[in-house]
Design a protein around this motif. Sequence first.
Motif, PDB file in Angstrom:
ATOM      1  N   HIS A   1      15.246  45.503 -15.967  1.00 47.55           N
ATOM      2  CA  HIS A   1      15.003  46.866 -16.466  1.00 47.55           C
ATOM      3  C   HIS A   1      14.424  47.809 -15.417  1.00 47.55           C
ATOM      4  CE1 HIS A   1      15.822  44.837 -20.177  1.00 47.55           C
ATOM      5  NE2 HIS A   1      14.655  44.191 -20.173  1.00 47.55           N
ATOM      6  N   ILE A   2      14.638  47.500 -14.134  1.00 42.13           N
ATOM      7  CA  ILE A   2      14.239  48.430 -13.074  1.00 42.13           C
ATOM      8  C   ILE A   2      15.263  48.317 -11.951  1.00 42.13           C
ATOM      9  CG2 ILE A   2      12.719  46.758 -11.913  1.00 42.13           C
ATOM     10  CD1 ILE A   2      10.901  49.187 -11.220  1.00 42.13           C
ATOM     11  N   LYS A   3      15.561  49.441 -11.322  1.00 41.74           N
ATOM     12  CA  LYS A   3      16.529  49.470 -10.237  1.00 41.74           C
ATOM     13  C   LYS A   3      15.878  49.007  -8.927  1.00 41.74           C
ATOM     14  CE  LYS A   3      19.937  51.333 -12.636  1.00 41.74           C
ATOM     15  NZ  LYS A   3      21.217  50.611 -12.886  1.00 41.74           N
ATOM     16  N   SER A   4      16.699  48.438  -8.046  1.00 42.06           N
ATOM     17  CA  SER A   4      16.182  47.888  -6.791  1.00 42.06           C
ATOM     18  C   SER A   4      15.461  48.928  -5.948  1.00 42.06           C
ATOM     19  CB  SER A   4      17.321  47.288  -5.977  1.00 42.06           C
ATOM     20  OG  SER A   4      17.882  46.180  -6.629  1.00 42.06           O
ATOM     21  N   GLU A   5      16.095  50.109  -5.774  1.00 39.11           N
ATOM     22  CA  GLU A   5      15.471  51.115  -4.914  1.00 39.11           C
ATOM     23  C   GLU A   5      14.221  51.694  -5.552  1.00 39.11           C
ATOM     24  OE1 GLU A   5      16.888  54.662  -1.891  1.00 39.11           O
ATOM     25  OE2 GLU A   5      18.350  53.455  -2.976  1.00 39.11           O
ATOM     26  N   GLU A   6      14.223  51.826  -6.876  1.00 41.44           N
ATOM     27  CA  GLU A   6      13.019  52.280  -7.564  1.00 41.44           C
ATOM     28  C   GLU A   6      11.882  51.288  -7.354  1.00 41.44           C
ATOM     29  OE1 GLU A   6      14.004  52.758 -11.652  1.00 41.44           O
ATOM     30  OE2 GLU A   6      15.390  54.419 -11.317  1.00 41.44           O
ATOM     31  N   TYR A   7      12.227  50.003  -7.406  1.00 38.83           N
ATOM     32  CA  TYR A   7      11.211  48.962  -7.262  1.00 38.83           C
ATOM     33  C   TYR A   7      10.620  48.958  -5.854  1.00 38.83           C
ATOM     34  CZ  TYR A   7       8.947  44.502  -8.399  1.00 38.83           C
ATOM     35  OH  TYR A   7       8.030  43.515  -8.658  1.00 38.83           O
TER      36      TYR A   7
ATOM     37  N   PRO B   1      15.746  47.349  -0.436  1.00 35.65           N
ATOM     38  CA  PRO B   1      16.424  47.186  -1.732  1.00 35.65           C
ATOM     39  C   PRO B   1      17.790  46.541  -1.540  1.00 35.65           C
ATOM     40  CG  PRO B   1      16.572  49.463  -1.008  1.00 35.65           C
ATOM     41  CD  PRO B   1      15.698  48.761  -0.011  1.00 35.65           C
ATOM     42  N   GLY B   2      18.188  45.718  -2.482  1.00 35.81           N
ATOM     43  CA  GLY B   2      19.463  45.015  -2.361  1.00 35.81           C
ATOM     44  C   GLY B   2      20.668  45.921  -2.302  1.00 35.81           C
ATOM     45  N   THR B   3      20.555  47.119  -2.853  1.00 40.39           N
ATOM     46  CA  THR B   3      21.683  48.048  -2.888  1.00 40.39           C
ATOM     47  C   THR B   3      22.050  48.591  -1.518  1.00 40.39           C
ATOM     48  OG1 THR B   3      20.048  49.697  -3.580  1.00 40.39           O
ATOM     49  CG2 THR B   3      21.462  48.778  -5.290  1.00 40.39           C
TER      50      THR B   3
ATOM     51  N   TYR C   1      18.228  43.101  -6.866  1.00 43.39           N
ATOM     52  CA  TYR C   1      17.668  42.207  -5.848  1.00 43.39           C
ATOM     53  C   TYR C   1      16.936  43.022  -4.781  1.00 43.39           C
ATOM     54  CZ  TYR C   1      20.963  38.834  -7.837  1.00 43.39           C
ATOM     55  OH  TYR C   1      21.665  38.013  -8.694  1.00 43.39           O
ATOM     56  N   ILE C   2      16.055  42.342  -4.054  1.00 42.30           N
ATOM     57  CA  ILE C   2      15.419  42.918  -2.876  1.00 42.30           C
ATOM     58  C   ILE C   2      15.459  41.885  -1.758  1.00 42.30           C
ATOM     59  CG2 ILE C   2      13.939  44.530  -4.114  1.00 42.30           C
ATOM     60  CD1 ILE C   2      11.644  42.573  -3.870  1.00 42.30           C
ATOM     61  N   ARG C   3      15.284  42.356  -0.509  1.00 40.28           N
ATOM     62  CA  ARG C   3      15.334  41.449   0.641  1.00 40.28           C
ATOM     63  C   ARG C   3      14.063  41.569   1.467  1.00 40.28           C
ATOM     64  NH1 ARG C   3      18.815  42.397   6.000  1.00 40.28           N
ATOM     65  NH2 ARG C   3      16.899  43.574   6.405  1.00 40.28           N
ATOM     66  N   PHE C   4      13.376  40.443   1.627  1.00 43.59           N
ATOM     67  CA  PHE C   4      12.193  40.376   2.472  1.00 43.59           C
ATOM     68  C   PHE C   4      12.583  39.852   3.856  1.00 43.59           C
ATOM     69  CE2 PHE C   4      10.823  39.544  -1.866  1.00 43.59           C
ATOM     70  CZ  PHE C   4       9.626  40.230  -2.018  1.00 43.59           C
ATOM     71  N   SER C   5      12.012  40.411   4.902  1.00 45.11           N
ATOM     72  CA  SER C   5      12.200  39.896   6.257  1.00 45.11           C
ATOM     73  C   SER C   5      11.073  38.925   6.612  1.00 45.11           C
ATOM     74  CB  SER C   5      12.193  41.055   7.253  1.00 45.11           C
ATOM     75  OG  SER C   5      12.132  40.569   8.579  1.00 45.11           O
ATOM     76  N   LEU C   6      11.413  37.909   7.396  1.00 41.32           N
ATOM     77  CA  LEU C   6      10.419  36.960   7.897  1.00 41.32           C
ATOM     78  C   LEU C   6       9.883  37.375   9.264  1.00 41.32           C
ATOM     79  CD1 LEU C   6      12.152  33.548   7.002  1.00 41.32           C
ATOM     80  CD2 LEU C   6      10.630  34.940   5.595  1.00 41.32           C
ATOM     81  N   CYS C   7      10.241  38.559   9.715  1.00 39.51           N
ATOM     82  CA  CYS C   7       9.869  38.998  11.070  1.00 39.51           C
ATOM     83  C   CYS C   7       8.526  39.716  11.077  1.00 39.51           C
ATOM     84  CB  CYS C   7      10.954  39.889  11.645  1.00 39.51           C
ATOM     85  SG  CYS C   7      12.555  39.062  11.795  1.00 39.51           S
ATOM     86  N   ALA C   8       7.517  39.052  10.564  1.00 40.16           N
ATOM     87  CA  ALA C   8       6.153  39.576  10.573  1.00 40.16           C
ATOM     88  C   ALA C   8       5.197  38.393  10.684  1.00 40.16           C
ATOM     89  CB  ALA C   8       5.863  40.380   9.310  1.00 40.16           C
ATOM     90  N   PRO C   9       4.095  38.534  11.413  1.00 33.92           N
ATOM     91  CA  PRO C   9       3.147  37.434  11.576  1.00 33.92           C
ATOM     92  C   PRO C   9       2.540  36.999  10.239  1.00 33.92           C
ATOM     93  CG  PRO C   9       2.741  39.162  13.190  1.00 33.92           C
ATOM     94  CD  PRO C   9       3.731  39.716  12.211  1.00 33.92           C
ATOM     95  N   GLU C  10       2.069  35.765  10.207  1.00 35.89           N
ATOM     96  CA  GLU C  10       1.506  35.201   8.978  1.00 35.89           C
ATOM     97  C   GLU C  10       0.375  36.063   8.427  1.00 35.89           C
ATOM     98  OE1 GLU C  10       0.631  30.928   9.085  1.00 35.89           O
ATOM     99  OE2 GLU C  10       1.941  30.817  10.834  1.00 35.89           O
TER     100      GLU C  10
END
Length: 381
Positions: A330-336, A350-352, A361-370
Motif C-alpha cells: 500500500h505504498i509506492k517505492s519512490e514514495e517510500y 526505489p525499485g522503479t 521494491y527498493i535496492r540497498f547498496s553494500l558500498c558503505a562501511p559497517e
Amino acid sequence: MINVANRLKNVEEYYFSKKLREVAFLKSQGKPIINLGIGSPDLEPPFKATMLLRDSLDDVGANKYQSYQGLPALRDEIANFYKSRYKVSLSGQTEVLPLLGSKEGIMHISMAFLNKGDQVLVPNPGYPSYAAVAKLVEAEPILYDLNEDNHWLPDFIALERMALSKVKIMWINYPHMPTGTNAPNKFYDEVIAFGKRHNILIVNDNPYSFVLNEKPISIMRYRDAKDVCLELNSLSKTFNMAGWRVGMLVGKFDYLNAVLKVKSNMDSGMFYGIQKGAIEALKCSDMWFVSLNSVYELRRELIWKLADALNCTYETDASGMFVWAKIPPHIKSEEYTDLILKEHSIFIAPGTVFGSNGEGYIRFSLCAPEEVIKEAISRVK
C-alpha cells in the motif's frame, strides 16, 4: 535557443545523476545524509595494481596515445582470467576487446548492430542504460518481464509469442542487477538456443560475478555461445576500480571487429598506467576474493537488519553488491524512499528506477562501511 536532436526527446537524464544533485544539496544544508543508493565500491583496489599504475608513469611512451585494442599483455591477461576463473578459453588477440568501462560497451555494441527502427529486448527490471542507449541510436526498446514468481528469469514461452522479426539484440544480466538473482545452467542453454532460432545477438552484462557469488559463470562457457553471444565484464566491482574505467568485451572476432569500428572513432585508447594496473589486478589470488567477500558478507548482514527495521522482506541467496527488498504493501517505492530520506536522511534507490516491475521494491547498496550502516539502523530504530 538551438534545438537539441530529436533523439533526446525520449531520453531522460540518468536517475542517479539527478538524485545525487538533490542529495548533495541536502548535505550542503547540513543534512547528515547516508547514501545507500549507489553501487560505487568504497574499498581499495589491489595494492599491487595501484603500485603498478604509479611505477608505470616513468615508462617510455606512458603518456602517448595507446592502441584502440589495448595492450596485448592486457588482452592476454583478460583471456587468462577467463580461463582460470570461468573455465572459458579465449584468444587474447582476437576474442578480447578492452573498454573504457563496460558502460561504453553498451553504446558501442548498440551503434555497431542496430539500425533505426530495429528492436531490442530489455529486461524489466534491469539496468536503465539498455533502454536509454537503444533510444539514443533510434532503435526501439521492447521490455520483457522479470518477476519474483519466475525467480527474476525470462519466460521463454512468452518471448516466443512476441513478434521478433525486428529484434536484433537481447540484453541479459546475471547475476542480475538489481535483484541479485543467479541464473541456472538451463537458462544459458535456453537463451543461446533462442538467439540462434531468431538470429538475435545475446549480450550478457556480467560485472557482478565475483561479489558474494560462489559459482561465477560466463555465458561463453556454454555450447554455441560464440555464435550468437557477446559478454561485457568489468574490473569496477570485482577489484574496486570503478573510477579507473576498465571493462572488456569478449566474443567472436567478427563481432568484436564491428564494435571496434565504432570504438576507434569514439576514443583514443585507455591510459597506459591504468592498463598496467589492470593487468596486475587480474592476477590476484583466491585470497583477494575471499577478503573482498568477507567484508561484503558483514555489510549484507547489517543491511538485512536495516531492511527488517524498515519492515521489508528479502531473499538471502542473492549475489552482487545490493540487497533487493520488498517494501510494505500500500505504498509506492519512490514514495517510500523519499519518506526514508526525509525522516531518516538515508538515501535508498526505489525499485522503479530499474523498470515498472521494480514497483514495490527498493535496492540497498553494500558500498558503505559497517559503522555507517549501523548508524542507519540506529536512525530507523
